[in-house]
Design a protein around this motif. Structure first.
Motif, short mmCIF file in Angstrom:
data_model
loop_
_atom_site.label_atom_id
_atom_site.label_comp_id
_atom_site.label_asym_id
_atom_site.label_seq_id
_atom_site.Cartn_x
_atom_site.Cartn_y
_atom_site.Cartn_z
N LYS A 72 0.83 -1.21 0.00
CA LYS A 72 0.00 0.00 0.00
C LYS A 72 0.86 1.26 0.00
CE LYS A 72 -3.89 -2.07 2.51
NZ LYS A 72 -5.06 -2.23 1.66
N LEU B 190 -5.87 6.02 11.12
CA LEU B 190 -6.00 4.59 10.88
C LEU B 190 -4.60 4.04 10.67
CD1 LEU B 190 -8.32 2.54 10.46
CD2 LEU B 190 -8.17 3.01 8.02
N LYS C 178 -2.46 1.12 9.22
CA LYS C 178 -2.72 0.12 8.18
C LYS C 178 -1.47 -0.67 7.85
CE LYS C 178 -6.23 1.40 4.93
NZ LYS C 178 -6.54 2.16 3.71
N GLY D 61 -4.64 -6.53 3.43
CA GLY D 61 -5.72 -7.07 2.61
C GLY D 61 -6.75 -7.67 3.55
N GLY E 44 -8.90 -6.33 5.31
CA GLY E 44 -9.12 -5.58 6.55
C GLY E 44 -8.19 -5.97 7.69
N GLU F 240 -2.76 6.57 8.08
CA GLU F 240 -3.65 7.35 7.22
C GLU F 240 -4.59 8.14 8.10
OE1 GLU F 240 -6.04 5.16 4.38
OE2 GLU F 240 -4.28 4.49 3.30
N LYS F 241 -5.02 9.27 7.61
CA LYS F 241 -6.08 10.01 8.28
C LYS F 241 -7.33 9.15 8.21
CE LYS F 241 -8.28 13.86 9.62
NZ LYS F 241 -8.39 13.55 11.05
N ILE G 91 -10.99 8.83 7.64
CA ILE G 91 -12.03 9.66 7.01
C ILE G 91 -13.37 9.28 7.64
CG2 ILE G 91 -13.07 10.36 4.81
CD1 ILE G 91 -10.19 10.84 4.55
N HIS H 244 -17.43 3.65 0.21
CA HIS H 244 -16.40 2.92 -0.54
C HIS H 244 -16.93 2.80 -1.96
CE1 HIS H 244 -13.41 -0.50 -1.13
NE2 HIS H 244 -14.17 -0.53 -2.23
N GLN I 25 -20.39 -2.81 4.61
CA GLN I 25 -19.26 -3.62 5.04
C GLN I 25 -19.37 -3.96 6.52
OE1 GLN I 25 -15.61 -1.49 4.35
NE2 GLN I 25 -15.89 -1.43 2.13
N HIS J 37 -14.67 -4.10 7.75
CA HIS J 37 -13.95 -3.74 6.52
C HIS J 37 -14.08 -4.79 5.43
CE1 HIS J 37 -12.34 -0.59 8.99
NE2 HIS J 37 -11.69 -1.44 9.76
N GLU K 220 -9.76 1.19 -5.74
CA GLU K 220 -10.70 1.46 -4.65
C GLU K 220 -10.49 2.88 -4.14
OE1 GLU K 220 -11.51 -2.91 -2.83
OE2 GLU K 220 -9.97 -1.74 -1.81
N GLU L 181 -6.45 1.76 -2.77
CA GLU L 181 -5.51 0.74 -3.26
C GLU L 181 -6.04 0.21 -4.59
OE1 GLU L 181 -5.36 -2.97 -1.23
OE2 GLU L 181 -7.51 -3.07 -0.92
P1 ADP Z 1 -7.81 -4.02 2.75
O1 ADP Z 1 -6.80 -4.10 1.65
O2 ADP Z 1 -7.34 -4.67 4.02
O3 ADP Z 1 -9.18 -4.45 2.34
P2 ADP Z 1 -8.44 -1.21 2.30
O4 ADP Z 1 -7.38 -0.17 2.24
O5 ADP Z 1 -9.01 -1.66 0.99
O6 ADP Z 1 -7.89 -2.46 3.13
O7 ADP Z 1 -9.61 -0.72 3.24
C1 ADP Z 1 -10.69 -1.57 3.57
C2 ADP Z 1 -11.84 -0.76 4.14
O8 ADP Z 1 -11.43 -0.05 5.33
C3 ADP Z 1 -12.34 0.32 3.21
O9 ADP Z 1 -13.30 -0.17 2.31
C4 ADP Z 1 -12.94 1.29 4.20
O10 ADP Z 1 -14.19 0.80 4.63
C5 ADP Z 1 -12.02 1.24 5.38
N1 ADP Z 1 -10.95 2.27 5.31
C6 ADP Z 1 -9.75 2.14 4.73
N2 ADP Z 1 -9.02 3.27 4.85
C7 ADP Z 1 -9.77 4.16 5.51
C8 ADP Z 1 -9.58 5.52 5.96
N3 ADP Z 1 -8.44 6.17 5.75
N4 ADP Z 1 -10.60 6.12 6.63
C9 ADP Z 1 -11.75 5.45 6.87
N5 ADP Z 1 -11.98 4.19 6.50
C10 ADP Z 1 -11.02 3.53 5.82
#
Ligand code: ADP
Length: 512
Positions: A116, A156, A158, A163, A165, A200-201, A203, A208, A232, A235, A275, A288
């Motif tokens: 990421k 957040l 991460k 992947g 969540g 990440e901030k 949000i 999504h 969801q 996540h 996404e 991503e």
């Molecule tokens: P993964 O690859 O583990 O699925 P993602 O980056 O695709 O992770 O994020 C999965 C979900 O987490 C998103 O669909 C959203 O619901 C939530 N999410 C991810 N990043 C953020 C963020 N910066 N702020 C708020 N929610 C987030």
């Protein structure tokens, strides 16, 4: 076109790829584990090869063995589906090195988007807006606190290799950061063998929304509009639709152009998905890129009128995409419910056992992409997603009505599933208004998963039914059979005091 393709997957996606191949006149080789010896994908393929015991680490994830099977059976290409080996760059490279075609993007593109943090760096350079945050992994808790304070809480954490969540933690205050960081790193290390975590901030209240792209080897890249995937849990997507109520044609064009730019920056070929989070003000941020066919691809197929899996295969065989961007305007509304072997009224606990009876919905605008049948054994070795129920209708309201009708027609006996939960979502006024964010489902979970009747009432009703059946078989012999319309015999007819029939009647009245 290829003559034969090996499908390195199982369940509904293996069947989905087999169907695409059959329509293209391509022969198929299925692989299966001991647990899947009787699975539908094994039967539907032209050939099938056992690749090992049930655990996927000893079967579906053995890349070298799958490549060896492909070579031995004379397959020219491998379709990885989603999950398993689909986003492992080393596998894509090993397939290519063996002289076979990987039906997906080049290994280099998987690598570029696989981390990421690396993906964020790559797309920022291409002018793509990303969620505010870092592009490097955190050194330690002090480093994390300093970064978080720069962007402002909540943040957040991460996993860079993330992947599904996994390795994600919301942090509301500096004091919580050290513990959250340690647990995110631990989870990331266990899931991905890599504990790199970045910030990440967070949000608040976004949707999504993701954009499907399709690219050929000749430099043509188109986008196929958006999918709304805000419903969801933890996540993980549960319901997806296309188009999105929040996306105008103008926004679709802008997000689409952004996704195409990201794909070009990665040297992307084949089907992929960018996404985004879309906030209340219509600002969108790249999350991503998924470098594979996605679970929810059918909703795009239905509104855009094309077969994405067939195009994956055609593009991998070197065909030129014959489309122009203006060819892609969504028609009608499509919706997908993921049917999982989980018990929503019991914390979505996985449910296992034998599917005693399966009845599938049919009729106008209904599609079932499944990997199960009556008699299938559902165990714990693989993902709980059994199938997808997908509908297409002229409008969103009609799609919801159609989904509700199809869910009612669906019967899966023997295990608990998410069917009833989906019905409640369809009936929810906020969902019907399209008033949903990525937090919506979690907030409404108590009302959406409340058991229809108290568990004790269900048990009592079952006991009463068993007793009635028993009496009809034994004590009731010679007497006229009790039918549903007969009044229950009164207590006096049975002697002393209220009979169990009266108790059963009272209890079933009370609980209904
Ligand atoms: P993964 O690859 O583990 O699925 P993602 O980056 O695709 O992770 O994020 C999965 C979900 O987490 C998103 O669909 C959203 O619901 C939530 N999410 C991810 N990043 C953020 C963020 N910066 N702020 C708020 N929610 C987030």
């Amino acid at each position: 076109m290829f003559e034969k393709i090996l499908i390195a997957n199982r369940g509904e996606i293996a069947l989905r790829v087999i169907r695409a191949c059959q329509e293209l006149g391509v022969k198929t080789v299925a692989v299966y584990s001991d647990a899947d010896a009787h699975a539908p994908h094994v039967r539907e393929a032209d050939e099938a090869v056992n690749v090992g015991p049930a655990p996927s680490s000893q079967s579906y994830l053995l890349g070298a063995r799958l490549i060896e099977v492909a070579l031995r059976t004379g397959a020219q290409a491998i379709h990885p589906g989603y999950g398993f080996l689909s986003e492992r760059a080393w596998f894509a490279r090993a397939v290519r090195d063996a002289g076979l075609v990987f039906i997906g993007p080049p290994a280099e593109a998987i690598e570029a988007m696989g981390s990421k943090t690396a993906a964020r760096q790559l797309v920022i350079a291409a002018g793509v807006p990303v969620v505010p945050g870092t592009t490097e992994s955190i050194r330690d808790a002090a480093d994390a606190i300093e970064i978080a304070e720069r962007f402002g809480f909540p943040v957040l954490l991460k996993a860079a290799a993330g992947g599904g969540g996994k390795g994600m933690r919301i942090v509301h205050a500096a004091a919580d950061l050290p513990d959250a960081l340690a647990s995110a790193q631990r989870e990331a290390r266990n899931a991905f063998g890599d504990d790199a975590v970045y910030v990440e901030k967070y949000i608040d209240g976004p949707r999504h929304v993701e954009i499907q792209v399709l690219a050929d080897m000749h430099g043509n890249v188109v986008h196929l509009g958006e999918r709304e995937c805000s419903v969801q849990r933890r996540h993980q997507k549960m319901i997806e639709e296309a188009p999105s109520v929040a996306v105008s044609p103008e926004l679709r064009a802008r997000m689409g152009a952004t996704a195409v730019a990201a794909a070009r920056a990665a040297g992307y070929v084949n089907a992929g998905t960018c996404e985004f989070l879309l906030d209340r003000d219509g600002q969108y941020y790249f999350l991503e890129m998924n470098t594979r066919i996605q679970v929810e691809h059918p909703v795009t197929e239905l509104v855009m009128g094309l077969d994405l899996v067939q195009w994956q295969i055609r593009v991998a065989a070197g065909e030129v995409l014959p489309f122009a961007q203006r060819d892609f305007v969504p028609r009608g509304w499509a919706m997908e419910c993921r049917i999982t072997s989980e018990d929503p009224s019991n914390g979505f606990l996985p449910s296992t056992g034998r599917i005693e009876y399966l009845h599938l919905p049919t009729g106008p605008g209904v599609r079932w992409d499944g990997g199960i049948e009556s008699g299938s054994e559902v165990g714990l070795h693989y993902d709980p997603m059994l199938a997808k129920l997908i509908v297409h209708a002229p409008t969103r309201a009609l799609a919801i009505a159609r989904m509700r009708r199809a869910l009612r027609e669906l019967t899966i006996d023997g295990i608990e599933t998410s069917r009833g939960f989906h019905l409640r979502v369809m009936d929810h006024p906020e969902f019907q208004r399209g008033d949903i964010t990525i937090q919506w489902l979690e907030q409404r979970l108590p009302e959406l998963t409340k058991p229809a009747m108290p568990r004790e009432a269900v048990q009592l009703a079952a006991l009463a039914a068993a007793l009635v059946a028993h009496e009809e078989r034994t004590a009731g012999r010679g007497a006229p059979a009790v039918t549903a319309t007969d009044p229950l015999p009164s207590a006096s007819a049975h002697g002393n005091g209220p009979s169990w029939r009266d108790v059963a009647r009272r209890e079933s009245l009370r609980s209904s």
